[in-house]
Write a protein that holds these residues in place. Structure first.
Motif, PDB file in Angstrom:
ATOM      1  N   THR A  65       0.850  -1.200   0.000  1.00  0.00           N
ATOM      2  CA  THR A  65       0.000   0.000   0.000  1.00  0.00           C
ATOM      3  C   THR A  65       0.882   1.246   0.000  1.00  0.00           C
ATOM      4  OG1 THR A  65      -0.126  -0.079   2.404  1.00  0.00           O
ATOM      5  CG2 THR A  65      -1.953  -1.056   1.217  1.00  0.00           C
ATOM      6  N   TYR A  66       0.434   2.232  -0.731  1.00  0.00           N
ATOM      7  CA  TYR A  66       1.102   3.537  -0.745  1.00  0.00           C
ATOM      8  C   TYR A  66       0.147   4.558  -0.176  1.00  0.00           C
ATOM      9  CZ  TYR A  66       4.529   1.762  -4.154  1.00  0.00           C
ATOM     10  OH  TYR A  66       5.500   1.063  -4.795  1.00  0.00           O
ATOM     11  N   ARG A  67       0.702   5.509   0.533  1.00  0.00           N
ATOM     12  CA  ARG A  67      -0.087   6.620   1.039  1.00  0.00           C
ATOM     13  C   ARG A  67      -0.178   7.676  -0.048  1.00  0.00           C
ATOM     14  NH1 ARG A  67      -3.510   6.550   5.070  1.00  0.00           N
ATOM     15  NH2 ARG A  67      -3.945   8.632   5.806  1.00  0.00           N
ATOM     16  N   GLN A  68      -1.380   8.028  -0.465  1.00  0.00           N
ATOM     17  CA  GLN A  68      -1.539   9.128  -1.427  1.00  0.00           C
ATOM     18  C   GLN A  68      -2.462  10.153  -0.793  1.00  0.00           C
ATOM     19  OE1 GLN A  68      -2.811   7.918  -5.351  1.00  0.00           O
ATOM     20  NE2 GLN A  68      -0.896   6.865  -5.806  1.00  0.00           N
ATOM     21  N   GLY A  69      -1.864  11.236  -0.320  1.00  0.00           N
ATOM     22  CA  GLY A  69      -2.651  12.241   0.397  1.00  0.00           C
ATOM     23  C   GLY A  69      -3.181  11.638   1.683  1.00  0.00           C
ATOM     24  N   GLY A  85      -0.776  -5.562 -18.153  1.00  0.00           N
ATOM     25  CA  GLY A  85      -1.935  -5.005 -17.450  1.00  0.00           C
ATOM     26  C   GLY A  85      -1.986  -3.512 -17.698  1.00  0.00           C
ATOM     27  N   PRO A  86      -3.128  -2.899 -17.470  1.00  0.00           N
ATOM     28  CA  PRO A  86      -3.247  -1.464 -17.725  1.00  0.00           C
ATOM     29  C   PRO A  86      -2.365  -0.636 -16.797  1.00  0.00           C
ATOM     30  CG  PRO A  86      -5.251  -2.344 -16.717  1.00  0.00           C
ATOM     31  CD  PRO A  86      -4.370  -3.507 -17.002  1.00  0.00           C
ATOM     32  N   SER A  87      -2.149   0.600 -17.199  1.00  0.00           N
ATOM     33  CA  SER A  87      -1.375   1.525 -16.379  1.00  0.00           C
ATOM     34  C   SER A  87      -2.008   1.616 -14.987  1.00  0.00           C
ATOM     35  CB  SER A  87      -1.378   2.889 -17.075  1.00  0.00           C
ATOM     36  OG  SER A  87      -0.663   3.793 -16.315  1.00  0.00           O
ATOM     37  N   GLY A  88      -1.171   1.537 -13.952  1.00  0.00           N
ATOM     38  CA  GLY A  88      -1.680   1.619 -12.589  1.00  0.00           C
ATOM     39  C   GLY A  88      -2.133   0.293 -12.019  1.00  0.00           C
ATOM     40  N   SER A  89      -1.955  -0.809 -12.765  1.00  0.00           N
ATOM     41  CA  SER A  89      -2.448  -2.116 -12.287  1.00  0.00           C
ATOM     42  C   SER A  89      -1.500  -2.765 -11.273  1.00  0.00           C
ATOM     43  CB  SER A  89      -2.687  -3.061 -13.468  1.00  0.00           C
ATOM     44  OG  SER A  89      -1.515  -3.244 -14.223  1.00  0.00           O
ATOM     45  N   GLY A  90      -0.282  -2.222 -11.145  1.00  0.00           N
ATOM     46  CA  GLY A  90       0.634  -2.760 -10.139  1.00  0.00           C
ATOM     47  C   GLY A  90       1.847  -3.490 -10.706  1.00  0.00           C
ATOM     48  N   LYS A  91       2.051  -3.409 -12.019  1.00  0.00           N
ATOM     49  CA  LYS A  91       3.164  -4.143 -12.657  1.00  0.00           C
ATOM     50  C   LYS A  91       4.520  -3.728 -12.088  1.00  0.00           C
ATOM     51  CE  LYS A  91       2.172  -2.613 -16.834  1.00  0.00           C
ATOM     52  NZ  LYS A  91       1.026  -1.723 -16.540  1.00  0.00           N
ATOM     53  N   SER A  92       4.762  -2.414 -12.081  1.00  0.00           N
ATOM     54  CA  SER A  92       6.068  -1.938 -11.597  1.00  0.00           C
ATOM     55  C   SER A  92       6.230  -2.249 -10.122  1.00  0.00           C
ATOM     56  CB  SER A  92       6.209  -0.432 -11.790  1.00  0.00           C
ATOM     57  OG  SER A  92       5.993  -0.110 -13.118  1.00  0.00           O
ATOM     58  N   THR A  93       5.170  -2.091  -9.370  1.00  0.00           N
ATOM     59  CA  THR A  93       5.253  -2.373  -7.935  1.00  0.00           C
ATOM     60  C   THR A  93       5.604  -3.839  -7.712  1.00  0.00           C
ATOM     61  OG1 THR A  93       3.583  -0.669  -7.533  1.00  0.00           O
ATOM     62  CG2 THR A  93       3.991  -2.225  -5.752  1.00  0.00           C
ATOM     63  N   LEU A  94       4.975  -4.727  -8.475  1.00  0.00           N
ATOM     64  CA  LEU A  94       5.277  -6.159  -8.325  1.00  0.00           C
ATOM     65  C   LEU A  94       6.739  -6.421  -8.648  1.00  0.00           C
ATOM     66  CD1 LEU A  94       4.395  -9.044  -7.782  1.00  0.00           C
ATOM     67  CD2 LEU A  94       3.676  -9.224 -10.186  1.00  0.00           C
ATOM     68  N   ASP A 112      -4.975   5.454   1.433  1.00  0.00           N
ATOM     69  CA  ASP A 112      -4.030   4.394   1.107  1.00  0.00           C
ATOM     70  C   ASP A 112      -4.420   3.789  -0.235  1.00  0.00           C
ATOM     71  OD1 ASP A 112      -2.377   4.557   3.252  1.00  0.00           O
ATOM     72  OD2 ASP A 112      -3.470   3.082   4.459  1.00  0.00           O
ATOM     73  N   VAL A 113      -3.420   3.659  -1.117  1.00  0.00           N
ATOM     74  CA  VAL A 113      -3.661   2.975  -2.399  1.00  0.00           C
ATOM     75  C   VAL A 113      -3.057   1.587  -2.290  1.00  0.00           C
ATOM     76  CG1 VAL A 113      -3.112   2.945  -4.865  1.00  0.00           C
ATOM     77  CG2 VAL A 113      -3.582   5.112  -3.711  1.00  0.00           C
ATOM     78  N   ARG A 114      -3.881   0.577  -2.594  1.00  0.00           N
ATOM     79  CA  ARG A 114      -3.401  -0.798  -2.538  1.00  0.00           C
ATOM     80  C   ARG A 114      -2.827  -1.169  -3.903  1.00  0.00           C
ATOM     81  NH1 ARG A 114      -4.903  -3.869   2.004  1.00  0.00           N
ATOM     82  NH2 ARG A 114      -5.063  -6.094   1.558  1.00  0.00           N
ATOM     83  N   ALA A 115      -1.549  -0.942  -4.096  1.00  0.00           N
ATOM     84  CA  ALA A 115      -0.920  -1.198  -5.403  1.00  0.00           C
ATOM     85  C   ALA A 115      -0.843  -2.699  -5.685  1.00  0.00           C
ATOM     86  CB  ALA A 115       0.464  -0.575  -5.452  1.00  0.00           C
ATOM     87  N   LEU A 116      -0.605  -3.513  -4.637  1.00  0.00           N
ATOM     88  CA  LEU A 116      -0.675  -4.975  -4.749  1.00  0.00           C
ATOM     89  C   LEU A 116      -1.660  -5.456  -3.701  1.00  0.00           C
ATOM     90  CD1 LEU A 116       3.093  -6.006  -5.158  1.00  0.00           C
ATOM     91  CD2 LEU A 116       1.369  -5.730  -6.960  1.00  0.00           C
TER      92      LEU A 116
END
Ligand code: ADP
Length: 258
Positions: free
Chosen positions: A27-31, A55-64, A34-38
């Motif tokens: 999870t990332y804090r955005q403002g 997967g689409p942009s923002g789907s969590g690929k880079s985070t994974l 919490d955004v659950r990236a994975l």
């Protein structure tokens, strides 16, 4: 040179998992939210296979990728890479794991501008206190078509040549895994196809494990397996008969034909 023998000598079963991710949450804090990236990813990656993560942009690929490669910490869950649990490792030990067991190919090449192509290629081996396998370096550079550019600095090379230098750099240390993050994102389609073909051949001829993040369905066709992410979850897991690459990478050995 017996590259296949060198791989087998590490003592791994041919079909064990080199990466095991279990119940990964990031999870990332955005403002104030919490955004659950994975959002609970459990997946294994086999050795000597080419896996694409799409997967689409923002789907969590880079985070994974970042969590699996020890570039980022997880909120909960576990990642075991080449037998080492990454969760909870100190920064120093994570750096060691990355240096010794992981090769990276980035969209923006990430070559050091003040070093020659050759110096860039052997840098990871030198940094981890090893000596480059000159025969392997020569052979990779020959096959990658950069043998005549080794004394040049990155600024004197085309984008395609820079990325092929980055591929050679990722392969020379014979890492447990090569992670490629949108490796064709800055290349024209011909150079992109060459780079993808080389990654494919590294799997077929050298037994390299490759994990590639891409949003490009054409690039994913070079893989054996395509994992699809959406909203931080694995929503697809497809096994493919991949496109073949253009060259044979193993010195003196014909490639495994499909
Ligand atoms: P992809 O690579 O599929 O485009 P990412 O893994 O980059 O997706 O991002 C997944 C989600 O996590 C997105 O909602 C993104 O905004 C968020 N995210 C990624 N990195 C950060 C960060 N450093 N800080 C805050 N939010 C982030």
């Amino acid at each position: 040179m017996a590259l296949h023998a060198a791989t087998a000598a590490r003592g791994h079963a041919p079909d064990d998992d080199v990466i095991t991710a279990t119940a990964l949450v990031k999870t990332y804090r955005q403002g104030t939210a919490d955004v659950r990236a994975l959002d609970g990813v459990t997946v294994g990656v086999r050795r000597a296979r080419f896996t694409a993560v799409v997967g689409p942009s923002g789907s969590g690929k880079s985070t994974l990728m970042h969590c699996a490669a020890g570039l980022d910490t997880v909120t909960s869950g576990s990642v075991v890479l080449d037998g080492t649990e990454l969760t909870g490792l100190s920064d120093r030990r994570l750096t060691r794991v990355r240096r010794k067991r992981i090769g990276f190919v980035f969209q923006s090449f990430n070559l050091l501008p003040q070093l020659t192509a050759y110096e860039n290629i052997v840098l990871p081996v030198s940094l981890s206190g090893g000596r480059p396998d000159r025969e392997l370096v020569d052979h990779l550079c020959e096959v990658l078509g950069i043998a005549h550019r080794l004394a040049h600095r990155p600024a004197e090379l085309s984008g395609g040549q820079q990325q092929r230098v980055a591929v050679a750099r990722a392969l020379v240390a014979r890492p447990a895994v090569v992670f490629a993050d949108e490796p064709t994102g800055n290349l024209d389609s011909r150079s992109g196809a060459e780079v993808l073909g080389m990654l494919r051949r590294s799997v077929d001829d050298l037994g390299q494990t490759v994990v590639m993040v891409t949003h490009d369905p054409e690039a994913a066709r070079y893989a054996d397996r395509v994992l699809t992410l959406a909203d931080g979850r694995v929503v697809g897991d497809e096994h493919l008969t991949p496109s073949a690459g253009p060259a044979v990478l193993a010195p003196g050995a014909p490639g495994r034909r499909r």
